[in-house]
Design a protein around this motif. Structure first.
Motif, PDB file in Angstrom:
ATOM      1  N   MET A   1       0.841  -1.199   0.000  1.00 52.06           N
ATOM      2  CA  MET A   1       0.000   0.000   0.000  1.00 52.06           C
ATOM      3  C   MET A   1       0.871   1.242   0.000  1.00 52.06           C
ATOM      4  SD  MET A   1      -3.020  -1.117   2.661  1.00 52.06           S
ATOM      5  CE  MET A   1      -1.880  -1.852   3.832  1.00 52.06           C
ATOM      6  N   ARG A   2       0.600   2.158  -0.913  1.00 53.66           N
ATOM      7  CA  ARG A   2       1.412   3.358  -1.059  1.00 53.66           C
ATOM      8  C   ARG A   2       0.534   4.597  -0.861  1.00 53.66           C
ATOM      9  NH1 ARG A   2       6.029   3.628  -3.631  1.00 53.66           N
ATOM     10  NH2 ARG A   2       5.386   5.466  -4.813  1.00 53.66           N
ATOM     11  N   PHE A   3       1.117   5.605  -0.185  1.00 54.26           N
ATOM     12  CA  PHE A   3       0.373   6.833   0.093  1.00 54.26           C
ATOM     13  C   PHE A   3       1.263   8.041  -0.181  1.00 54.26           C
ATOM     14  CE2 PHE A   3      -1.305   3.496   2.771  1.00 54.26           C
ATOM     15  CZ  PHE A   3      -2.676   3.629   2.604  1.00 54.26           C
ATOM     16  N   TYR A   4       0.671   9.061  -0.757  1.00 58.18           N
ATOM     17  CA  TYR A   4       1.386  10.305  -1.036  1.00 58.18           C
ATOM     18  C   TYR A   4       1.401  11.165   0.216  1.00 58.18           C
ATOM     19  CZ  TYR A   4       2.333  14.841  -3.268  1.00 58.18           C
ATOM     20  OH  TYR A   4       2.855  16.056  -3.627  1.00 58.18           O
ATOM     21  N   PHE A   5       2.603  11.602   0.592  1.00 58.92           N
ATOM     22  CA  PHE A   5       2.763  12.366   1.833  1.00 58.92           C
ATOM     23  C   PHE A   5       3.803  13.462   1.599  1.00 58.92           C
ATOM     24  CE2 PHE A   5       3.372  11.647   6.719  1.00 58.92           C
ATOM     25  CZ  PHE A   5       3.133  12.998   6.926  1.00 58.92           C
ATOM     26  N   PRO A   6       3.410  14.598   0.982  1.00 57.08           N
ATOM     27  CA  PRO A   6       4.370  15.686   0.756  1.00 57.08           C
ATOM     28  C   PRO A   6       4.756  16.346   2.079  1.00 57.08           C
ATOM     29  CG  PRO A   6       2.162  16.418   0.199  1.00 57.08           C
ATOM     30  CD  PRO A   6       2.051  14.946   0.528  1.00 57.08           C
ATOM     31  N   ASN A   7       5.946  16.912   2.102  1.00 59.29           N
ATOM     32  CA  ASN A   7       6.424  17.630   3.291  1.00 59.29           C
ATOM     33  C   ASN A   7       6.357  16.757   4.539  1.00 59.29           C
ATOM     34  OD1 ASN A   7       6.703  20.057   1.711  1.00 59.29           O
ATOM     35  ND2 ASN A   7       4.480  20.330   1.906  1.00 59.29           N
ATOM     36  N   ILE A   8       6.841  15.551   4.415  1.00 59.34           N
ATOM     37  CA  ILE A   8       6.763  14.606   5.525  1.00 59.34           C
ATOM     38  C   ILE A   8       7.583  15.099   6.716  1.00 59.34           C
ATOM     39  CG2 ILE A   8       8.685  13.256   4.573  1.00 59.34           C
ATOM     40  CD1 ILE A   8       7.309  10.754   5.723  1.00 59.34           C
ATOM     41  N   ASN A   9       6.977  15.030   7.882  1.00 60.68           N
ATOM     42  CA  ASN A   9       7.675  15.355   9.131  1.00 60.68           C
ATOM     43  C   ASN A   9       8.342  14.080   9.622  1.00 60.68           C
ATOM     44  OD1 ASN A   9       8.463  15.904  11.749  1.00 60.68           O
ATOM     45  ND2 ASN A   9       6.640  17.092  12.255  1.00 60.68           N
ATOM     46  N   LYS A  10       9.651  13.977   9.431  1.00 63.56           N
ATOM     47  CA  LYS A  10      10.347  12.728   9.719  1.00 63.56           C
ATOM     48  C   LYS A  10      10.368  12.392  11.204  1.00 63.56           C
ATOM     49  CE  LYS A  10      13.274  13.292   5.648  1.00 63.56           C
ATOM     50  NZ  LYS A  10      14.654  13.452   5.135  1.00 63.56           N
ATOM     51  N   SER A  11      10.241  13.392  12.056  1.00 61.91           N
ATOM     52  CA  SER A  11      10.258  13.123  13.489  1.00 61.91           C
ATOM     53  C   SER A  11       8.882  12.713  14.001  1.00 61.91           C
ATOM     54  CB  SER A  11      10.747  14.359  14.253  1.00 61.91           C
ATOM     55  OG  SER A  11       9.861  15.454  14.067  1.00 61.91           O
ATOM     56  N   ASP A  18      -7.411  13.090   3.342  1.00 58.66           N
ATOM     57  CA  ASP A  18      -7.880  12.000   2.487  1.00 58.66           C
ATOM     58  C   ASP A  18      -7.031  10.747   2.639  1.00 58.66           C
ATOM     59  OD1 ASP A  18      -9.894  13.622   1.537  1.00 58.66           O
ATOM     60  OD2 ASP A  18      -8.841  14.190  -0.304  1.00 58.66           O
ATOM     61  N   ALA A  19      -5.710  10.926   2.820  1.00 61.52           N
ATOM     62  CA  ALA A  19      -4.834   9.758   2.960  1.00 61.52           C
ATOM     63  C   ALA A  19      -5.198   8.951   4.201  1.00 61.52           C
ATOM     64  CB  ALA A  19      -3.374  10.198   3.017  1.00 61.52           C
ATOM     65  N   HIS A  20      -5.452   9.656   5.311  1.00 55.34           N
ATOM     66  CA  HIS A  20      -5.860   8.966   6.542  1.00 55.34           C
ATOM     67  C   HIS A  20      -7.205   8.259   6.356  1.00 55.34           C
ATOM     68  CE1 HIS A  20      -7.312   8.234  10.595  1.00 55.34           C
ATOM     69  NE2 HIS A  20      -8.322   9.063  10.364  1.00 55.34           N
ATOM     70  N   THR A  21      -8.162   8.959   5.772  1.00 51.92           N
ATOM     71  CA  THR A  21      -9.496   8.379   5.562  1.00 51.92           C
ATOM     72  C   THR A  21      -9.422   7.139   4.695  1.00 51.92           C
ATOM     73  OG1 THR A  21     -10.506  10.576   5.765  1.00 51.92           O
ATOM     74  CG2 THR A  21     -11.820   8.849   4.701  1.00 51.92           C
ATOM     75  N   HIS A  22      -8.654   7.232   3.610  1.00 53.26           N
ATOM     76  CA  HIS A  22      -8.534   6.085   2.702  1.00 53.26           C
ATOM     77  C   HIS A  22      -7.854   4.908   3.397  1.00 53.26           C
ATOM     78  CE1 HIS A  22      -8.302   3.928  -1.042  1.00 53.26           C
ATOM     79  NE2 HIS A  22      -6.972   3.870  -0.991  1.00 53.26           N
ATOM     80  N   ALA A  23      -6.787   5.193   4.133  1.00 51.48           N
ATOM     81  CA  ALA A  23      -6.045   4.122   4.794  1.00 51.48           C
ATOM     82  C   ALA A  23      -6.854   3.468   5.905  1.00 51.48           C
ATOM     83  CB  ALA A  23      -4.734   4.665   5.353  1.00 51.48           C
ATOM     84  N   ALA A  24      -7.450   4.295   6.771  1.00 49.78           N
ATOM     85  CA  ALA A  24      -8.110   3.768   7.966  1.00 49.78           C
ATOM     86  C   ALA A  24      -9.479   3.179   7.696  1.00 49.78           C
ATOM     87  CB  ALA A  24      -8.213   4.877   9.021  1.00 49.78           C
ATOM     88  N   TYR A  25     -10.230   3.803   6.766  1.00 55.86           N
ATOM     89  CA  TYR A  25     -11.626   3.408   6.593  1.00 55.86           C
ATOM     90  C   TYR A  25     -11.902   2.634   5.313  1.00 55.86           C
ATOM     91  CZ  TYR A  25     -12.136   6.607  10.488  1.00 55.86           C
ATOM     92  OH  TYR A  25     -12.004   7.223  11.713  1.00 55.86           O
ATOM     93  N   LEU A  27      -9.194   1.063   3.294  1.00 57.42           N
ATOM     94  CA  LEU A  27      -8.291  -0.082   3.288  1.00 57.42           C
ATOM     95  C   LEU A  27      -8.240  -0.801   4.630  1.00 57.42           C
ATOM     96  CD1 LEU A  27      -5.332   1.442   1.257  1.00 57.42           C
ATOM     97  CD2 LEU A  27      -7.188  -0.001   0.425  1.00 57.42           C
ATOM     98  N   ARG A  28      -8.733  -0.138   5.674  1.00 55.71           N
ATOM     99  CA  ARG A  28      -8.814  -0.738   7.013  1.00 55.71           C
ATOM    100  C   ARG A  28      -7.454  -1.236   7.519  1.00 55.71           C
ATOM    101  NH1 ARG A  28     -13.998  -1.212   8.626  1.00 55.71           N
ATOM    102  NH2 ARG A  28     -15.626  -1.103   7.014  1.00 55.71           N
ATOM    103  N   ILE A  29      -6.434  -0.408   7.360  1.00 58.70           N
ATOM    104  CA  ILE A  29      -5.143  -0.766   7.933  1.00 58.70           C
ATOM    105  C   ILE A  29      -5.238  -0.726   9.455  1.00 58.70           C
ATOM    106  CG2 ILE A  29      -3.866   0.088   5.928  1.00 58.70           C
ATOM    107  CD1 ILE A  29      -3.070   2.509   7.602  1.00 58.70           C
ATOM    108  N   ARG A  30      -4.343  -1.442  10.108  1.00 52.62           N
ATOM    109  CA  ARG A  30      -4.368  -1.551  11.563  1.00 52.62           C
ATOM    110  C   ARG A  30      -2.971  -1.303  12.132  1.00 52.62           C
ATOM    111  NH1 ARG A  30      -8.762  -0.752  10.617  1.00 52.62           N
ATOM    112  NH2 ARG A  30     -10.635  -2.004  11.001  1.00 52.62           N
TER     113      ARG A  30
END
Length: 236
Positions: A1-11, A18-25, A27-30
């Motif tokens: 599973m791949r997700f676009y995350f610009p300006n990622i905060n590495k810490s 939308d990325a959270h909604t798609h992943a959690a609801y 694709l139901r990742i855990r």
């Protein structure tokens, strides 16, 4: 599973919107699952899901690597403005094939009543990157007029399919020592003789895509496919 995350905060990496909604609801990742996040600049991050909250997914970065799915050549697609759904198809497939930039163009036979939804086009490009394994999202510019296209054609290796061209092929036309390539695709009504002559005057080369007349989005996909093949990207 791949997700676009610009300006990622590495810490403190986290998926939101939308990325959270798609992943959690959808694709139901855990918690404990492994996902890949890309930043749009050529980097992939292997992450472990730490916690899923109502409005965000908390991650832990396990590894960062340079993405291997990007093309070594830089191709810009100049596509005449066509109906939104057909332009969307071209954006999706051009992204999968590897283009770096997509520029809508208003030429003589372009129907000016077509207006493009650029937010939606960008979302389609991002989704295509997630699907095909790319980590650089193509730039989608605002539409420009044909005269502006001519100015740009002076500074790049540009080809354009033309239905009246009988001899020029992409294979014979491409200078394989140049990795900066542009393709102009005309609209439903085609490219006029005057436009063809103006393009030729600034160094652009007309090519044939065979004996059949292709729709604009099909011509874009076909031309790009041949270019990537001829430039050694496919290794067939």
């Amino acid at each position: 599973m791949r997700f676009y995350f610009p300006n990622i905060n590495k810490s403190r990496p986290e998926l939101v919107g939308d990325a959270h909604t798609h992943a959690a609801y959808a694709l139901r990742i855990r918690a404990g699952d492994s996902i890949t996040v890309f930043d749009g600049l050529g980097h992939d991050y292997t992450c472990k899901v730490k916690e899923i909250k109502k409005d965000k997914t908390l991650l832990e970065i396990l590894d960062m690597s340079e993405n291997a799915g990007e093309s070594i050549i830089s191709v810009t697609l100049y596509l005449s403005v066509i109906k939104q759904d057909r332009f969307e198809l071209a954006v999706q497939k051009a992204t999968e094939l590897g283009v770096k930039k997509i520029v809508p163009v208003y030429s003589a036979f372009t129907q000016r009543n077509f207006s493009l939804n650029y937010d939606r086009l960008n979302r389609i490009a991002i989704s295509a990157c997630e699907q095909c394994g790319r980590s650089v999202v193509p730039i989608i510019e605002q539409a420009l007029d044909f005269d502006e296209l001519l100015d740009r054609a002076k500074n790049t290796q540009m080809i354009f399919p033309w239905e009246r061209e009988c001899n020029g092929t992409i294979r014979a036309t491409l200078d394989k020592d140049k990795t900066d390539i542009s393709v102009f695709i005309g609209p439903e009504g085609g490219i006029t003789e005057d436009e063809k002559n103006k393009l030729a005057a600034v160094g652009a080369k007309s090519v044939t895509l065979g004996k059949r007349i292709l729709r604009a989005e099909t011509a874009a996909i076909a031309a790009l496919s041949v270019i990537y093949y001829e430039m050694g990207e496919w290794g067939l």
